[in-house]
Design a protein around this motif. Structure first.
Motif, PDB file in Angstrom:
ATOM      1  N   PRO A   1      38.842  47.112  46.340  1.00 37.95           N
ATOM      2  CA  PRO A   1      40.067  47.036  45.545  1.00 37.95           C
ATOM      3  C   PRO A   1      40.268  45.704  44.840  1.00 37.95           C
ATOM      4  N   GLY A   2      39.474  44.688  45.195  1.00 36.95           N
ATOM      5  CA  GLY A   2      39.561  43.407  44.513  1.00 36.95           C
ATOM      6  C   GLY A   2      40.422  42.387  45.228  1.00 36.95           C
ATOM      7  N   THR A   3      40.110  41.116  44.951  1.00 37.29           N
ATOM      8  CA  THR A   3      40.914  39.982  45.405  1.00 37.29           C
ATOM      9  C   THR A   3      41.331  39.202  44.169  1.00 37.29           C
ATOM     10  N   ARG A   4      42.647  39.043  44.012  1.00 32.82           N
ATOM     11  CA  ARG A   4      43.154  38.290  42.860  1.00 32.82           C
ATOM     12  C   ARG A   4      43.346  36.845  43.298  1.00 32.82           C
TER      13      ARG A   4
ATOM     14  N   TRP B   1      28.747  40.867  44.515  1.00 36.07           N
ATOM     15  CA  TRP B   1      30.016  40.210  44.190  1.00 36.07           C
ATOM     16  C   TRP B   1      30.097  40.020  42.679  1.00 36.07           C
ATOM     17  N   TYR B   2      31.212  40.481  42.098  1.00 36.72           N
ATOM     18  CA  TYR B   2      31.478  40.327  40.677  1.00 36.72           C
ATOM     19  C   TYR B   2      32.798  39.581  40.504  1.00 36.72           C
ATOM     20  N   ARG B   3      32.935  38.971  39.331  1.00 40.79           N
ATOM     21  CA  ARG B   3      34.243  38.479  38.922  1.00 40.79           C
ATOM     22  C   ARG B   3      34.624  39.171  37.621  1.00 40.79           C
ATOM     23  N   GLN B   4      35.924  39.439  37.488  1.00 37.91           N
ATOM     24  CA  GLN B   4      36.437  40.116  36.296  1.00 37.91           C
ATOM     25  C   GLN B   4      37.433  39.204  35.604  1.00 37.91           C
ATOM     26  N   ASP B   5      37.132  38.887  34.361  1.00 41.19           N
ATOM     27  CA  ASP B   5      38.000  38.037  33.556  1.00 41.19           C
ATOM     28  C   ASP B   5      38.380  38.785  32.284  1.00 41.19           C
TER      29      ASP B   5
ATOM     30  N   GLN C   1      37.762  29.136  38.330  1.00 43.38           N
ATOM     31  CA  GLN C   1      37.440  30.228  39.247  1.00 43.38           C
ATOM     32  C   GLN C   1      38.621  31.178  39.466  1.00 43.38           C
ATOM     33  N   THR C   2      39.702  30.934  38.759  1.00 45.95           N
ATOM     34  CA  THR C   2      40.809  31.898  38.753  1.00 45.95           C
ATOM     35  C   THR C   2      40.305  33.194  38.141  1.00 45.95           C
ATOM     36  N   SER C   3      40.392  34.272  38.905  1.00 44.84           N
ATOM     37  CA  SER C   3      39.781  35.522  38.470  1.00 44.84           C
ATOM     38  C   SER C   3      40.138  36.621  39.465  1.00 44.84           C
ATOM     39  N   VAL C   4      39.700  37.823  39.153  1.00 52.58           N
ATOM     40  CA  VAL C   4      39.754  38.920  40.121  1.00 52.58           C
ATOM     41  C   VAL C   4      38.327  39.153  40.602  1.00 52.58           C
ATOM     42  N   TYR C   5      38.144  39.149  41.910  1.00 55.51           N
ATOM     43  CA  TYR C   5      36.812  39.265  42.493  1.00 55.51           C
ATOM     44  C   TYR C   5      36.639  40.647  43.121  1.00 55.51           C
ATOM     45  N   PHE C   6      35.532  41.289  42.763  1.00 55.74           N
ATOM     46  CA  PHE C   6      35.227  42.609  43.298  1.00 55.74           C
ATOM     47  C   PHE C   6      33.921  42.568  44.067  1.00 55.74           C
ATOM     48  N   CYS C   7      33.968  43.207  45.214  1.00 54.06           N
ATOM     49  CA  CYS C   7      32.765  43.447  45.993  1.00 54.06           C
ATOM     50  C   CYS C   7      32.353  44.895  45.756  1.00 54.06           C
ATOM     51  N   ALA C   8      31.062  45.156  45.756  1.00 52.62           N
ATOM     52  CA  ALA C   8      30.575  46.520  45.578  1.00 52.62           C
ATOM     53  C   ALA C   8      29.355  46.737  46.452  1.00 52.62           C
TER      54      ALA C   8
END
Lengths: 113, 112
Positions: A106-109, A34-38, A85-92
């Motif tokens: 594809p991510g969760t916004r 699990w990653y977060r993208q900011d 914690q507002t972010s886009v979360y990616f699973c890989a």
């Protein structure tokens, strides 16, 4: 093959609410992430699971918990959401072998008000 | 800890070559990657290079690695509008859980 799927695609929470982000992969991969993208910060690792039954903290685990339900599924839970914690979360998930490629969902916004 | 740095933005004209640069600090890197992210989507692996290689070519993509200077570049020949995206450099270390560190991403804008 769907690859890596994530639900939901979008979510708005109020501060203090909880939610679980779902992730599943159908590629028989052992490792999941699990990653977060900011903006301006790239991707930061929250938690990872090297195999079914194991989970470990990444670089930004505070405020999150994870569950590796089985080989396919790896969920991320926010117990008490905060605006930070507002972010886009990616699973890989990761394929072992040449290049050790990671495959991303594809991510969760997520927006926390 | 490890650090991967990229410029945030690059603008090129359609048909020109694009060069996206990246620097990293981890001297124990095993693989270095370039991922592409299109709007609203996850990251997709474009190409990777072993840390003991200097160059890798794959159709319009050329990756150059200068291990001494810890500098990685991605050249896209004949850049098309469909190449507009964010490009992430990443490196994988040789440690226990084989951590992958991502750069901040370079947004490539292709002008028709």
């Amino acid at each position: 093959n769907a690859g890596v799927t994530q639900t939901p695609k979008f979510q708005v929470l109020k501060t203090g609410q909880s939610m679980t982000l779902q992730c599943a992969q159908d590629m028989n991969h052992n490792s999941m992430y699990w990653y977060r993208q900011d903006p301006g910060m790239g991707l930061r690792l929250i938690y990872y699971s090297a195999s079914e039954g194991t989970t470990d903290k990444g670089e930004v685990p505070n405020g999150y918990n994870v569950s590796r339900l089985n080989k396919r599924e790896f969920s991320l839970r926010l117990e008490s959401a905060a605006p930070s914690q507002t972010s886009v979360y990616f699973c890989a998930s990761r394929a072992r072998g040449l290049g050790d490629e990671q495959f991303f969902g594809p991510g969760t916004r997520l927006t926390v008000l | 800890g490890e650090d991967v740095e990229q410029s945030l933005f690059l603008s090129v004209r359609e048909g020109d070559s694009s060069v996206i640069n990246c620097t990293y600090t981890d001297s124990s890197s095993t693989y270095l990657y370039w991922y592409k992210q299109e709007p609203g989507a996850g990251l997709q692996l474009l190409t990777y290079i072993f840390s003991n290689m200097d160059m890798k070519q794959d159709q319009r993509l050329t990756v150059l690695l200068n291990k001494k200077d810890k500098h990685l570049s991605l050249r896209i020949a004949d850049t098309q509008t469909g190449d507009s995206a964010i490009y992430f450099c990443a490196e994988k270390d040789s440690g226990g859980y084989q951590k992958v560190t991502f750069g901040t991403g370079t947004k490539l804008q292709v002008i028709p």
